[in-house]
Design an enzyme around this catalytic site. Structure first.
Site, PDB file in Angstrom:
ATOM      1  CG  ASP A 117       1.481   2.436   5.709  1.00 32.55           C
ATOM      2  OD1 ASP A 117       0.795   2.453   6.741  1.00 32.55           O
ATOM      3  OD2 ASP A 117       1.924   3.468   5.178  1.00 32.55           O
TER       4      ASP A 117
ATOM      5  CB  CYS B  67      -0.918  -0.004   1.207  1.00 34.24           C
ATOM      6  SG  CYS B  67      -1.889  -1.517   1.405  1.00 34.24           S
ATOM      7  CB  ALA B  68       3.626   2.081  -2.346  1.00 34.76           C
TER       8      ALA B  68
ATOM      9  N   GLY C  37       4.706   6.847  -1.707  1.00 31.66           N
ATOM     10  CA  GLY C  37       6.035   6.249  -1.603  1.00 31.66           C
ATOM     11  C   GLY C  37       6.923   6.726  -0.484  1.00 31.66           C
ATOM     12  N   GLY C  38       6.380   7.342   0.547  1.00 26.04           N
ATOM     13  CA  GLY C  38       7.226   7.796   1.643  1.00 26.04           C
ATOM     14  C   GLY C  38       8.004   6.675   2.303  1.00 26.04           C
ATOM     15  CE  LYS C  39       4.721   3.825   7.035  1.00 18.60           C
ATOM     16  NZ  LYS C  39       3.833   4.949   6.686  1.00 18.60           N
TER      17      LYS C  39
ATOM     18  CG  ASP D  59      -1.648   2.829  -3.250  1.00 21.90           C
ATOM     19  OD1 ASP D  59      -1.316   2.658  -2.070  1.00 21.90           O
ATOM     20  OD2 ASP D  59      -2.701   3.418  -3.577  1.00 21.90           O
TER      21      ASP D  59
ATOM     22  CB  CYS E  21      -1.297   6.235  10.672  1.00 20.16           C
ATOM     23  SG  CYS E  21      -2.459   6.468   9.311  1.00 20.16           S
TER      24      CYS E  21
END
Length: 393
Positions: free
Chosen positions: A282, A210-211, A214-216, A234, A335
């Site tokens: 994520d 679940c990109a 693309g932060g992670k 994604d 989160c």
């Protein structure tokens, strides 16, 4: 704009934000930007003042208010000087009626508070609505944290993440040379710790299921020293399209973006079955760990929406498990501070699969079932639940 006109503008924006919350529309920040794009007469001070009024009203009203006016009247009830601006002037709001109700103050809807993880006690709840700092991550592929700190004199090291920097207030990071050169990325310290929990290594094959934008993904590429392969998948085309440009700026060349159709994730990723050294999920969630940054998400939540999210999370975890090779690691992160999205989801996966839970070696968080819970009150990060499993060899 007069002070009264600023209050009226805030009321109009709150009405738009409430409508978007009901209809799963645009986020508050986007609506505010759109509002002022068509009102060029508003100066920078006007925009800042209106934005401040809007977010103060949102943070105060845990339950979705009846209207933007009732939300602002609630705020004015706490601040008598604001109430005087309900004066009926040309561009200001009408005076309050004797029988007019104001939105009550609350942390969140009562049904949501009841679902918070037990670790988030009453003493931590008010902190969930504090203003969040601006966190950055130094990019290993372009330099060190010390170099980034030297480039940003107002920044300080974050307490837990070894590459984290923290600015006390928001700044236009994109205008800095450090950002343009790829030395830093905007990333909350909690999100950085989730990436460290993955323990990604050079040469591995990684799936970020679940990109998003693309932060992670970028953090994982840096941890892998840009060696190996990352498939960033994604279903949101708009967010995923931002990744290639970000990756180029960060110097990450091992990332393959893959757009997947909702409900057909397994078919789209079938060529990766039993191949992943690491799969990160994520997952979409309630966002209850990010109320500091996006307080209007409390207004978007309903029991029905939460039920749908929990079902989606479970399905994504099952898909992710099928991508692991023997010895491969699955990391689940949300989160969220809700027990059913965190420890409950982890317990359910352990119960229905052969995956073995693993301890997570990061320097923050508290044990929550088989995972860890990061909270604003305890750790100073956004709220995250993270858990990890390994497929037996």
């Amino acid at each position: 704009m007069t002070p009264a006109a600023r209050v009226q503008a805030a009321i109009e924006l709150l009405d738009a934000i409430l409508a978007a919350a009901r209809e799963s529309g645009a986020a508050a920040d986007a609506l505010i930007a759109r509002y002022f794009k068509t009102r060029r007469y508003a100066g920078s001070k006007d925009r800042r003042a209106v934005r401040d009024l809007v977010y103060r009203a949102i943070r105060r009203a845990g339950e979705p208010p009846e209207s933007g006016r009732t939300a602002m009247l609630g705020l004015a009830g706490d601040q008598p000087d604001l109430l005087t601006l309900f004066d009926g002037s040309a561009h200001g709001p009408a005076p309050p009626r004797a029988d007019e109700q104001a939105a009550p103050a609350a942390i969140a809807p009562a049904w949501l508070l009841d679902r918070l993880d037990p670790l988030v006690g009453p003493d931590e709840r008010a902190i969930l609505l504090d203003r969040a700092p601006l966190d950055l991550r130094a990019n290993r592929l372009k330099g060190t944290r010390d170099a980034a700190l030297a480039a940003l004199p107002d920044a300080a090291p974050t307490p837990h993440a070894p590459l984290g920097l923290r600015l006390p207030e928001a700044m236009r990071v994109e205008e800095s040379a450090a950002w343009r050169e790829g030395q830093i990325e905007v990333q909350d310290e909690g999100s950085q710790l989730v990436c460290l929990a993955c323990e990604a290594r050079p040469g591995e094959r990684v799936v970020d299921l679940c990109a998003g934008a693309g932060g992670k993904t970028l953090a994982l590429a840096a941890e892998m020293a840009n060696q190996g392969a990352i498939i960033a998948a994604d279903s949101d085309r708009g967010r995923l399209q931002r990744l290639p440009q970000r990756a180029q700026r960060a110097g990450a060349t091992i990332i393959e973006s893959r757009l997947i159709d909702p409900g057909q994730e397994a078919e789209t990723l079938a060529d990766l079955a039993w191949q992943g050294d690491l799969v990160l999920v994520d997952a979409p969630c309630s966002g209850s760990g990010t109320w500091r940054r996006n307080p209007e998400t409390r207004w978007r939540a309903t029991p029905e929406r939460l039920e749908g999210l929990v079902e989606l999370q479970a399905r994504l975890l099952d898909i992710a498990a099928g991508l692991l090779k023997p010895g491969g690691r699955l990391v689940y992160a949300v989160c969220s501070l809700l027990a059913e999205e965190g420890r409950g989801q982890a317990a359910a996966l352990t119960g229905r699969s052969s995956l073995v839970p693993e301890e997570i070696a990061i320097s923050a968080g508290r044990a929550a079932g088989s995972g860890l819970l990061l909270t604003p009150g305890h750790d100073g990060t956004d709220g995250f639940f993270v858990a990890r499993w390994r497929r037996p060899c």
